[in-house]
Design a protein around this motif. Sequence first.
Motif, PDB file in Angstrom:
ATOM      1  N   TYR A 147      83.029 -20.270  59.038  1.00 26.53           N
ATOM      2  CA  TYR A 147      83.371 -19.632  57.768  1.00 26.53           C
ATOM      3  C   TYR A 147      82.138 -19.379  56.890  1.00 26.53           C
ATOM      4  O   TYR A 147      81.940 -18.290  56.360  1.00 26.53           O
ATOM      5  CB  TYR A 147      84.376 -20.522  57.035  1.00 26.53           C
ATOM      6  CG  TYR A 147      84.946 -19.880  55.792  1.00 26.53           C
ATOM      7  CD1 TYR A 147      85.942 -18.911  55.896  1.00 26.53           C
ATOM      8  CD2 TYR A 147      84.494 -20.241  54.528  1.00 26.53           C
ATOM      9  CE1 TYR A 147      86.463 -18.311  54.767  1.00 26.53           C
ATOM     10  CE2 TYR A 147      85.021 -19.638  53.389  1.00 26.53           C
ATOM     11  CZ  TYR A 147      86.003 -18.675  53.516  1.00 26.53           C
ATOM     12  OH  TYR A 147      86.522 -18.077  52.410  1.00 26.53           O
ATOM     13  N   TRP A 174      82.637 -15.778  58.779  1.00 23.31           N
ATOM     14  CA  TRP A 174      83.999 -15.258  58.605  1.00 23.31           C
ATOM     15  C   TRP A 174      84.287 -14.894  57.154  1.00 23.31           C
ATOM     16  O   TRP A 174      85.063 -13.989  56.877  1.00 23.31           O
ATOM     17  CB  TRP A 174      85.024 -16.306  59.069  1.00 23.31           C
ATOM     18  CG  TRP A 174      84.892 -16.690  60.520  1.00 23.31           C
ATOM     19  CD1 TRP A 174      84.331 -15.940  61.529  1.00 23.31           C
ATOM     20  CD2 TRP A 174      85.323 -17.905  61.123  1.00 23.31           C
ATOM     21  NE1 TRP A 174      84.394 -16.616  62.714  1.00 23.31           N
ATOM     22  CE2 TRP A 174      84.994 -17.833  62.513  1.00 23.31           C
ATOM     23  CE3 TRP A 174      85.953 -19.054  60.659  1.00 23.31           C
ATOM     24  CZ2 TRP A 174      85.287 -18.860  63.397  1.00 23.31           C
ATOM     25  CZ3 TRP A 174      86.254 -20.072  61.542  1.00 23.31           C
ATOM     26  CH2 TRP A 174      85.918 -19.987  62.904  1.00 23.31           C
ATOM     27  N   ARG A 175      83.640 -15.592  56.212  1.00 28.07           N
ATOM     28  CA  ARG A 175      83.944 -15.324  54.795  1.00 28.07           C
ATOM     29  C   ARG A 175      83.533 -13.906  54.394  1.00 28.07           C
ATOM     30  O   ARG A 175      83.968 -13.388  53.378  1.00 28.07           O
ATOM     31  CB  ARG A 175      83.286 -16.359  53.881  1.00 28.07           C
ATOM     32  CG  ARG A 175      81.786 -16.245  53.775  1.00 28.07           C
ATOM     33  CD  ARG A 175      81.165 -17.386  53.014  1.00 28.07           C
ATOM     34  NE  ARG A 175      79.830 -17.637  53.502  1.00 28.07           N
ATOM     35  CZ  ARG A 175      78.732 -17.035  53.023  1.00 28.07           C
ATOM     36  NH1 ARG A 175      78.824 -16.192  52.043  1.00 28.07           N
ATOM     37  NH2 ARG A 175      77.554 -17.315  53.543  1.00 28.07           N
ATOM     38  N   ILE A 209      91.868 -19.321  54.743  1.00 35.44           N
ATOM     39  CA  ILE A 209      91.891 -18.487  55.958  1.00 35.44           C
ATOM     40  C   ILE A 209      93.359 -18.191  56.276  1.00 35.44           C
ATOM     41  O   ILE A 209      94.182 -19.113  56.314  1.00 35.44           O
ATOM     42  CB  ILE A 209      91.218 -19.232  57.141  1.00 35.44           C
ATOM     43  CG1 ILE A 209      89.731 -19.443  56.842  1.00 35.44           C
ATOM     44  CG2 ILE A 209      91.403 -18.475  58.449  1.00 35.44           C
ATOM     45  CD1 ILE A 209      89.016 -20.343  57.841  1.00 35.44           C
TER      46      ILE A 209
END
Length: 429
Positions: free
Chosen positions: A117, A127-128, A154
């Motif tokens: 993330y 992922w962020r 998420i």
Amino acid sequence: MRIDSATRDQLQEWEKELSTHYQRICQHELSLDITRGKPAADQLHQSDGLDGILNGDYRAADGTDTRNYGGRNGGGLEGLLCARELGADILQVPTEEVLAGGNSSLTLMYHAVLTGYLFGFAGNKPWRELQSPKFLCPVPGYDRHFSICEQLGIGMVNVPMTETGPDMDAIEEEIKKDQGIIGIWCVPKFSNPTGVTYSQETVVRLAQLAQIANPGFRIFWDNAYAIHDLEQQINLPGIRAASLENDTADSVLQFASTSKVTHAGAGVAFVSASTANLASLKKQMHAMTIGPDKVNQLRHSRFFAEFTLLKKHMQKHAQILKPKFACVLSQLESAFGDSDLGEWEKPKGGYFVSFNTRPGCATAVVQLAADAGVKLTPAGATFPYGKDPEDRNIRIAPSFPPLEELDTAMSVFILCVKLASVRKKLEIL
Ligand SMILES: Cc1ncc(COP(=O)(O)O)c(C=O)c1O
């Protein structure tokens, strides 16, 4: 008892009888708990030999003084070599690909999600930075996996479990239409809670997902029940071999621990992954810790000096667990075998029995049982955000209570399923 073919009169009669029985049970003031999958005291006792096993000899076979920071052959962030060998035996992977951590695999999974993330794995975008990162969640599944995603914001997409693992057609379809899917939670052997072990086809199709998914996509392979067979050993096809064959080795992160092998929450946890993934994990961990508890790692390595000792140890666990699973399954079979009141799995290992009530009844069953003094896992707990769309699934954990208590708790559970089902049917007639 067949609810769907019963007349209103019959249902009303059943409701009266069952309510009377239920009222009587409530007067017994029971206090029983079949919620979490915890080992029972006699299982824990099998590992009491860990205490004192070092007997003043704190040096590992490679010469590492486990009382101190760092060590030879790694022994820093990777953990002791002998502990990594233990993890490699459990996960059936090469030792070089294993990091032996602290007491909890859930913590390692949390850190792995954080790594993906915040920083991204193996050079991929964090992922962020994606518009709407999401995990696929086979359901019913393990509530704490879902809590990690929920806490980090998420998204989660439900995917049904089948008898061979998660529904792979649904998974491939989701991934093709949404590049925001960056992970999937898997408990591949004796899945929590369904007890399902993934088939060869499922494992291969999972290993191929990275060919169509976002490059940062990762499979969280939580093999918590890798060695928790009740009878003969069930073979889980290897995800590592399948991913190597498909050139997708970076898409897999495997986890395990000795939590339900030795002392729960006081064992050793493992993560196994490709060199690139391990480097990403270690980079994040480096700022967080100097290294894991090597003294405890050495205790475990001495206790299980050979893999055969670990296997024998798990057979002792199985001997203790078998009558408890038999109790739950035989009670369910004799109460519901010839009924339309529920469906359940017959697991060959692991820690749970998954029971599906008729639609819309699970919450009522859990409430009725609680009022009668039997604590069950909250309805919905096996789904993301605690929301079971059909309000059907209840996870039964047979391991912790003594057999007699479990037997009583199951009788109450069965009564509550019957009562809630009859009441629900009367409500919608
Ligand atoms: C599927 C699964 N993973 C992980 C855990 C927790 O493992 P640990 O104690 O190593 O954090 C559990 C415990 O119930 C579990 O069922």
